[in-house]
Design an enzyme around this catalytic site. Structure first.
Site, PDB file in Angstrom:
ATOM      1  N   ASP A 173      31.350  29.820  19.417  1.00  0.00           N
ATOM      2  CA  ASP A 173      30.835  30.658  20.496  1.00  0.00           C
ATOM      3  C   ASP A 173      31.998  30.845  21.467  1.00  0.00           C
ATOM      4  OD1 ASP A 173      29.194  31.772  22.536  1.00  0.00           O
ATOM      5  OD2 ASP A 173      27.505  30.605  21.758  1.00  0.00           O
ATOM      6  N   ASP A 221      30.275  35.889  23.534  1.00  0.00           N
ATOM      7  CA  ASP A 221      29.265  35.901  24.588  1.00  0.00           C
ATOM      8  C   ASP A 221      29.334  37.198  25.413  1.00  0.00           C
ATOM      9  OD1 ASP A 221      27.309  34.063  25.962  1.00  0.00           O
ATOM     10  OD2 ASP A 221      28.610  34.491  27.665  1.00  0.00           O
ATOM     11  N   GLU A 225      27.554  39.526  21.200  1.00  0.00           N
ATOM     12  CA  GLU A 225      26.223  39.431  21.838  1.00  0.00           C
ATOM     13  C   GLU A 225      26.026  40.660  22.728  1.00  0.00           C
ATOM     14  OE1 GLU A 225      23.487  36.691  24.770  1.00  0.00           O
ATOM     15  OE2 GLU A 225      25.596  36.989  25.200  1.00  0.00           O
ATOM     16  N   HIS A 269      18.933  30.679  21.951  1.00  0.00           N
ATOM     17  CA  HIS A 269      18.734  29.699  23.034  1.00  0.00           C
ATOM     18  C   HIS A 269      18.387  30.349  24.371  1.00  0.00           C
ATOM     19  CE1 HIS A 269      22.719  31.252  23.256  1.00  0.00           C
ATOM     20  NE2 HIS A 269      22.892  30.728  24.439  1.00  0.00           N
ATOM     21  N   ASP A 270      18.256  31.667  24.374  1.00  0.00           N
ATOM     22  CA  ASP A 270      17.945  32.381  25.623  1.00  0.00           C
ATOM     23  C   ASP A 270      16.564  33.014  25.612  1.00  0.00           C
ATOM     24  OD1 ASP A 270      20.531  31.920  26.622  1.00  0.00           O
ATOM     25  OD2 ASP A 270      21.325  33.683  25.586  1.00  0.00           O
TER      26      ASP A 270
HETATM   27  C1  NOJ Z   1      24.702  34.500  27.150  1.00  0.00           C
HETATM   28  C2  NOJ Z   1      24.406  33.123  26.652  1.00  0.00           C
HETATM   29  O1  NOJ Z   1      23.735  33.206  25.436  1.00  0.00           O
HETATM   30  C3  NOJ Z   1      23.612  32.437  27.738  1.00  0.00           C
HETATM   31  O2  NOJ Z   1      23.075  31.215  27.314  1.00  0.00           O
HETATM   32  C4  NOJ Z   1      24.508  32.258  28.916  1.00  0.00           C
HETATM   33  O3  NOJ Z   1      23.783  31.685  29.993  1.00  0.00           O
HETATM   34  C5  NOJ Z   1      25.098  33.588  29.367  1.00  0.00           C
HETATM   35  N1  NOJ Z   1      25.551  34.394  28.277  1.00  0.00           N
HETATM   36  C6  NOJ Z   1      26.266  33.375  30.273  1.00  0.00           C
HETATM   37  O4  NOJ Z   1      27.357  32.909  29.529  1.00  0.00           O
END
Ligand code: NOJ
Length: 530
Positions: free
Chosen positions: A99, A201, A264, A325-326
């Site tokens: 990541d 990211d 992402e 995870h979000d």
């Molecule tokens: C996306 C990530 O998946 C998330 O977990 C993170 O808080 C934000 N970007 C900031 O890096």
């Protein structure tokens, strides 16, 4: 087709390292823990693991605030542990994807410490500094993704710095070539250590409007939505110049052979597909989050699949994501029975699937007591936190589910005693068995991994049906999104064998003319003569 590159054929499995396996008894997972569980991933049948950040970090955002792009935080282990993980993964033919978090660093990164030291510091322009507005307030109306202003005033120099996320996560200035070069070096550092690719990211955030114009208000924002939704992010992200930045990263990966660059990107389909770049020069896989966002109804899902397939640029390889995870767990969102339909969908649509750890066990929503909240977003905007989808992996029925000897950093799900790998791995009716069969079927059948895709036009209420084909082999998938039985006609003159069902005990049955689907049932059918 046999030679198709691994990241087109393979399935990616996301590991959230804090929650996978603890080996040193501190209640937080670590790299040695991941290595210890590689046999499980190989058994399951995935091809690559993407590991969320383990770099040195103050952990304001649990590792998405990086203080050193070329190291391992002692919480997770050492570089030697990482090298061992890669070697052991490769020994099992598993690829390793890191990541990479280039949009922002931690406030504790030495680059930012230098940058904030004075207006004249050579690293000043590595971050985004602006004078206050004439009234002394922030330079514009941009909001942080975690709520509140995206600008923080630094007393020492009287300017504001920009942070799309926490104030502990200052955004780097990707318009500065020195930043690009430093980041490319970091990529090379890990490529030299053998990593097979990167998930980058918030890649659509890297370049911001040069004039820092205000974002327009969003009239569609409803009460209760996160504050960031009050404005449409047209100037703070998704700028045309970002494609060049991504192409620059791809050029760094190119000499290393078959490495993958995943981006992402939370954007509507028409914008998302632009991230393949001109002549496919940008992201190999712009993450497709449509399954996370679309209402769980057969028609809506069929429409999104059709729209996505139609929007792909020539040669652009599709991909599908079911959890991360979000976002709330898929089983929490659609229920246990439909989580099985989701599994079939993820693993039989055309394109690289990404599976989130624990979804193969059917993890649902885990309620987090107020005194156990970890996610800073939950502190800022209650109700939006992401802890419920980050709870520890459940390996067995022992205390702490075999995850740790100590109290885990987040609570385990109360059903860990029965919902765990040991309990489900030999149960023919478990969701884990369904996932494993699907993953193995996908490996055996070119039609499923690299074959063509065709929507079945005749629509039956609540049913989504499509065909995958390669060479002589045709596979038809029929999914019942409803809680009622459905009879689905099959094309005349062909016989079909059930390769797999969400419901145990139906495999190998022959069908012709029609498929009787139980409520919430999905079938994968092989055409006779295939
Ligand atoms: C996306 C990530 O998946 C998330 O977990 C993170 O808080 C934000 N970007 C900031 O890096």
């Amino acid at each position: 087709m046999a030679e198709t590159v691994w990241w087109k054929r393979g399935t990616v499995y996301q590991v959230y390292p804090r929650s996978f396996q603890d080996t040193n008894g501190d209640g937080v997972g670590d790299l040695k823990g991941i290595t210890q569980r590689l046999d499980y991933l190989a058994w399951l049948g995935v091809d690559a693991l993407w590991i969320s950040p383990f770099y040195p970090s103050p952990m304001a955002d649990f590792g998405y605030d990086v203080a050193d792009y070329c190291g391992v935080d002692p919480l997770f282990g050492t570089l030697a542990d990482f090298d061992e993980l890669v070697a052991e993964a490769h020994r099992r033919r598993l690829k390793v994807i890191l990541d990479f978090v280039p949009n922002h660093s931690s406030i504790a990164h030495p680059w930012f410490e230098e940058s904030r030291a004075s207006r004249e510091n050579p690293k000043r322009d590595w971050y985004i500094w602006r004078d206050p507005a004439p009234d002394g307030g922030p330079p514009n109306n941009w909001i942080s993704n975690f709520g509140g202003l995206a600008w923080t005033r630094d007393e020492a120099t009287g300017q504001y710095y920009y942070h799309a996320f926490l104030r502990e996560q200052p955004d780097l200035n990707w318009r500065n070539p020195a930043v690009r070069e430093a980041m490319h070096e970091a990529l090379r550092f890990w490529l030299e250590r053998g990593v097979d690719g990167f998930r980058v990211d918030v890649i659509w955030h890297l370049i911001k409007d040069e004039g820092f114009r205000d974002n327009p208000e969003n009239p569609a924002c409803l009460p209760g939505e996160p504050e960031i939704n009050r404005f449409v992010q047209v100037h703070s992200a998704d700028q045309p110049e970002v494609l060049d930045v991504i192409a620059g990263m791809r050029r760094v990966l190119a000499p290393y052979g078959e490495r993958v660059l995943i981006g992402e990107i939370y954007l509507p389909i028409d914008r998302l597909v632009t991230y393949y770049g001109p002549d496919l020069s940008a992201a190999d896989l712009p993450f497709n989050f449509q399954l996370l966002q679309t209402p769980w109804q057969a028609d809506a899902i069929a429409a999104v699949v059709e729209a996505y397939e139609a929007a792909l640029p020539p040669g652009g390889w599709p991909n599908w994501v079911l959890g991360n995870h979000d976002r709330p767990r898929i089983a929490a969102r659609v229920g246990e029975a439909q989580a099985r339909i989701a599994a079939i969908l993820l693993l039989t649509l055309r394109g690289t699937p990404t599976l989130y750890y624990g979804d193969e066990l059917g993890f649902g929503h885990v309620a987090i007591p107020a005194d156990r909240v970890q996610d800073p977003w939950e502190h800022n905007e209650p109700g939006h936190g992401r802890d419920p989808e980050r709870t520890p992996m459940q390996w067995d029925g022992s205390p702490n589910a075999g995850f740790s000897e100590a109290e885990p950093w987040l609570p385990l799900s109360p059903d860990a005693v029965s919902r765990n790998v040991e309990a489900l791995c030999d149960d023919p009716g478990s969701i884990l068995t369904l996932y494993r069969h699907l993953l193995h079927l996908r490996r055996e059948q070119d039609a499923l991994s690299v074959g063509s895709f065709r929507l079945v036009e005749d629509r039956i209420e609540d049913v989504f049906a499509y065909e995958r084909a390669a060479g002589e082999v045709t596979i038809r998938v029929v999914l019942n999104f409803g809680a009622e039985e459905r009879a689905v006609p099959l094309p005349e003159g062909r016989r079909w064998t059930i390769l797999l069902s969400t419901h145990a005990g139906r495999a190998r049955t022959k069908l012709s003319r029609q498929a009787e689907l139980a409520a919430n049932e999905g079938l994968v059918l092989l055409a006779e003569g295939s």
